[in-house]
Enzyme design. Structure first.
Site, PDB file in Angstrom:
ATOM      1  CE  LYS A 281      -1.809   1.709   3.888  1.00  0.00           C
ATOM      2  NZ  LYS A 281      -0.977   2.545   4.776  1.00  0.00           N
TER       3      LYS A 281
ATOM      4  CG  HIS B  36       1.317  -4.016   8.259  1.00  0.00           C
ATOM      5  ND1 HIS B  36       0.920  -2.810   7.766  1.00  0.00           N
ATOM      6  CD2 HIS B  36       1.535  -3.817   9.580  1.00  0.00           C
ATOM      7  CE1 HIS B  36       0.887  -1.922   8.744  1.00  0.00           C
ATOM      8  NE2 HIS B  36       1.262  -2.511   9.864  1.00  0.00           N
TER       9      HIS B  36
ATOM     10  CE  LYS C 193      -0.512  -4.712  13.106  1.00  0.00           C
ATOM     11  NZ  LYS C 193       0.772  -4.267  13.606  1.00  0.00           N
TER      12      LYS C 193
ATOM     13  CD  GLU D 166      -0.114   4.933  13.845  1.00  0.00           C
ATOM     14  OE1 GLU D 166       1.053   4.571  13.700  1.00  0.00           O
ATOM     15  OE2 GLU D 166      -0.772   5.490  12.958  1.00  0.00           O
TER      16      GLU D 166
ATOM     17  CG  ASP E  48      -1.693   6.144   6.625  1.00  0.00           C
ATOM     18  OD1 ASP E  48      -1.057   5.511   5.762  1.00  0.00           O
ATOM     19  OD2 ASP E  48      -1.249   6.387   7.769  1.00  0.00           O
TER      20      ASP E  48
ATOM     21  CG  HIS F 111      -4.084  -0.926   8.160  1.00  0.00           C
ATOM     22  ND1 HIS F 111      -3.517  -1.814   7.272  1.00  0.00           N
ATOM     23  CD2 HIS F 111      -3.195   0.098   8.263  1.00  0.00           C
ATOM     24  CE1 HIS F 111      -2.348  -1.333   6.860  1.00  0.00           C
ATOM     25  NE2 HIS F 111      -2.134  -0.179   7.445  1.00  0.00           N
TER      26      HIS F 111
ATOM     27  CE  LYS G 241       0.158   8.505  11.229  1.00  0.00           C
ATOM     28  NZ  LYS G 241       0.839   7.202  11.240  1.00  0.00           N
TER      29      LYS G 241
HETATM   30  C1  BG6 Z   1       0.848   2.012   7.943  1.00  0.00           C
HETATM   31  C2  BG6 Z   1       0.529   3.486   7.887  1.00  0.00           C
HETATM   32  O1  BG6 Z   1       0.105   1.323   6.978  1.00  0.00           O
HETATM   33  O2  BG6 Z   1       0.529   1.504   9.225  1.00  0.00           O
HETATM   34  C3  BG6 Z   1       1.266   4.242   8.981  1.00  0.00           C
HETATM   35  O3  BG6 Z   1       0.898   4.008   6.623  1.00  0.00           O
HETATM   36  C4  BG6 Z   1       1.001   3.614  10.322  1.00  0.00           C
HETATM   37  O4  BG6 Z   1       0.903   5.618   8.998  1.00  0.00           O
HETATM   38  C5  BG6 Z   1       1.255   2.112  10.287  1.00  0.00           C
HETATM   39  O5  BG6 Z   1       1.850   4.230  11.291  1.00  0.00           O
HETATM   40  C6  BG6 Z   1       0.813   1.460  11.575  1.00  0.00           C
HETATM   41  O6  BG6 Z   1       1.214   0.130  11.586  1.00  0.00           O
HETATM   42  P1  BG6 Z   1       1.489  -0.628  12.955  1.00  0.00           P
HETATM   43  O7  BG6 Z   1       1.700  -2.041  12.568  1.00  0.00           O
HETATM   44  O8  BG6 Z   1       2.687   0.030  13.571  1.00  0.00           O
HETATM   45  O9  BG6 Z   1       0.258  -0.387  13.774  1.00  0.00           O
END
Ligand code: BG6
Length: 484
Positions: free
Chosen positions: A142, A172, A176, A210, A229, A234, A334
């Site tokens: 992505k 991703h 998990k 986050e 994003d 996700h 964020k």
């Molecule tokens: C990414 C986003 O796909 O996922 C990022 O582009 C984000 O902005 C990240 O920080 C978060 O992934 P994880 O696995 O750290 O929660």
């Protein structure tokens, strides 16, 4: 099984931050199939030896326990090769083809860890040079598009050279371990399935919070925003895993057909419902870990006056018999109060309370981050006397503790699946396009600024976002997990 893994964008951030550490972990765990070669491809001219020592340097920035010792790196480095390629030159693809044909491995995985605007060109060149045979698979990272039209354009380019089952779209979050456990919980046990429906569930909350800000990615992030994003991919993927019907087989298309049905059942947004059911926010200065931090507009490479959202909370419904009327709340941001990714399933209260007191309904929490595990919140009697009120207790399943050293990270899992050709955890093009179709009315309403909010609502860094996000849930008589 012999394999070749080619990493386009071999000197980029994704390669050294995520992919190489994941490959190294797989190597360390003995999971990387023997007889493999990893080829990094990028623009600069350099030797294998030079690339290996560059990567060794980079590994110093990886989390301590995930860092190789000198001896481990030495052995891992034997798998690593480097090739210079200009991605617009057909002859460089021919050279790559020859490199792959020298050995003719059982499978070749071409991982596009480049900027997505190069995907159509790379696919076209791969097709034209015959690097699209049945042993070849490509992996796409992505962001896959900026909206429905650009996602469709990428998919058209991919399809012009590859069959759907050769194209693996990574999300991703699907790698998990907790997401695997959600499948196991729902479809490997009888306990929850009869309760997994509107009659027993009051609402479902998916939070991907986050603690960090946008860091040095201000330019990318400002063109993207939280909806594109984190929500389009996700959060929606997690929602499909929670809401899908049981698939008839543990096979990629059986699972993805069910996920697609969920995406197609999501209540479509209208101008009116965007204004009512979606909250966008942007962080202002505040605190993180007790230290003052800058607001979004003061971050590097963020244009003055930007109206990009760093926070989204929304309410939706899955319009089918199982879920009719059950609110699904999705939230991401964020610079929130914590790094905390979880799915909370809030059950309905008992129909008749014989114990008195204000008893909290049952709740199942699937933790994805920072630790992964399951908590089942119940009520119990302490047994300390007459007339006592019930007390909350929880059954805590700490998967990290239970399965400790055998656990694998998301990228490790997905890379090994890509090499093995196991597609269950990759996103199919129709799912991805449907997810874009669903978020587009929100993007349009924001662009036209007709959601009535006058732009993203400010929130202080280190909080749970704008107050309007709490009001969104309170309107239905519920509260976010941290407010309960
Ligand atoms: C990414 C986003 O796909 O996922 C990022 O582009 C984000 O902005 C990240 O920080 C978060 O992934 P994880 O696995 O750290 O929660």
């Amino acid at each position: 099984m012999s394999f070749d893994l080619v990493l386009f964008g071999g000197t980029g951030d994704l390669t050294w931050r995520k992919l190489m550490p994941a490959l190294f972990q797989a190597f360390r765990h003995g999971k990387l199939p023997a007889g493999g070669r990893i080829l990094a491809v990028a623009r600069d001219e350099q030797s294998d030896a030079h690339y290996r020592s560059w990567l060794k340097e980079r590994f110093q920035e990886v989390d301590g326990p995930k860092r190789p010792t000198d001896d481990e790196f030495g052995r891992f480095a034997e798998l690593l090769h480097y090739k210079r390629m200009d991605l617009s030159h057909p002859e460089d693809y021919q050279a790559l083809k020859q490199w792959l044909e020298q050995r003719n491995a059982d499978t070749a995985v071409l991982y596009l860890a480049t900027s997505p605007h190069l995907f159509p060109q790379i696919c076209e060149q791969l097709g034209a040079s015959g690097l699209n045979g049945p042993k070849i698979r490509i992996v796409l990272e992505k962001p896959l598009g900026h909206d429905l039209a650009s996602a469709q354009e990428i998919n058209r380019a991919v399809r012009s050279a590859f069959r759907e089952e050769q194209a693996l779209r990574i999300d991703h979050y699907l790698g998990k371990p907790s997401v695997q456990n959600l499948m196991a919980l729902r479809f490997g046990n009888v306990l929850f399935e009869p309760l997994w429906r509107r009659e027993s569930i009051a609402n479902i909350q998916i939070t991907l919070a986050e603690g960090l800000g946008v860091g040095t990615r201000g330019d990318f992030y400002d063109r993207t925003g939280a909806l594109r994003d984190m929500i389009q991919n996700h959060a929606l993927q997690l929602l499909t895993m929670v809401a899908m019907e049981p698939p008839s087989r543990n096979d990629a298309d059986a699972i993805r057909d069910e996920k697609l049905k969920v995406l197609r059942s999501l209540k479509p947004f209208t101008e009116e419902s965007v204004a009512r059911d979606v909250v966008r926010g942007q962080y202002r200065k505040g605190a993180a870990n007790g230290k003052p931090v800058a607001g979004y507009l003061d971050e590097q490479k963020v244009p003055a006056g930007s109206r990009t959202e760093t926070f989204v909370a929304l309410r939706t419904e899955v319009q089918n018999w199982r879920w009719a009327g059950v609110p699904f709340y999705l939230r991401t941001g964020k610079r929130l109060a914590a790094r905390d990714a979880q799915i909370v399933v809030n059950f309905r209260p008992t129909p008749h309370n014989i114990f008195g007191g204000n008893n909290q309904p049952n709740k199942l929490v699937i933790n994805l981050q920072p630790e992964d595990g399951l908590e089942l919140h119940l009520l119990a009697a302490k047994g300390t006397g007459q007339q006592e009120a019930l007390s909350p207790v929880s059954l805590d399943l700490d998967f990290d503790k239970a399965f400790a050293e055998n656990r694998v990270g998301a990228y490790e899992r997905l890379l090994m699946d890509a090499i093995a050709g196991k597609l269950n955890l990759f996103v199919r093009s129709d799912e991805q396009e449907q997810a874009w179709r669903w978020v587009e009315p929100v993007l349009h309403a924001w662009t036209r600024d007709n959601d009535g909010s006058g732009g993203p609502r400010p929130y202080a860094a280190g909080t749970w976002g704008p107050a309007a996000a709490s009001a969104l849930v309170a309107r239905d008589g519920f509260a976010w997990a941290e407010e309960q």
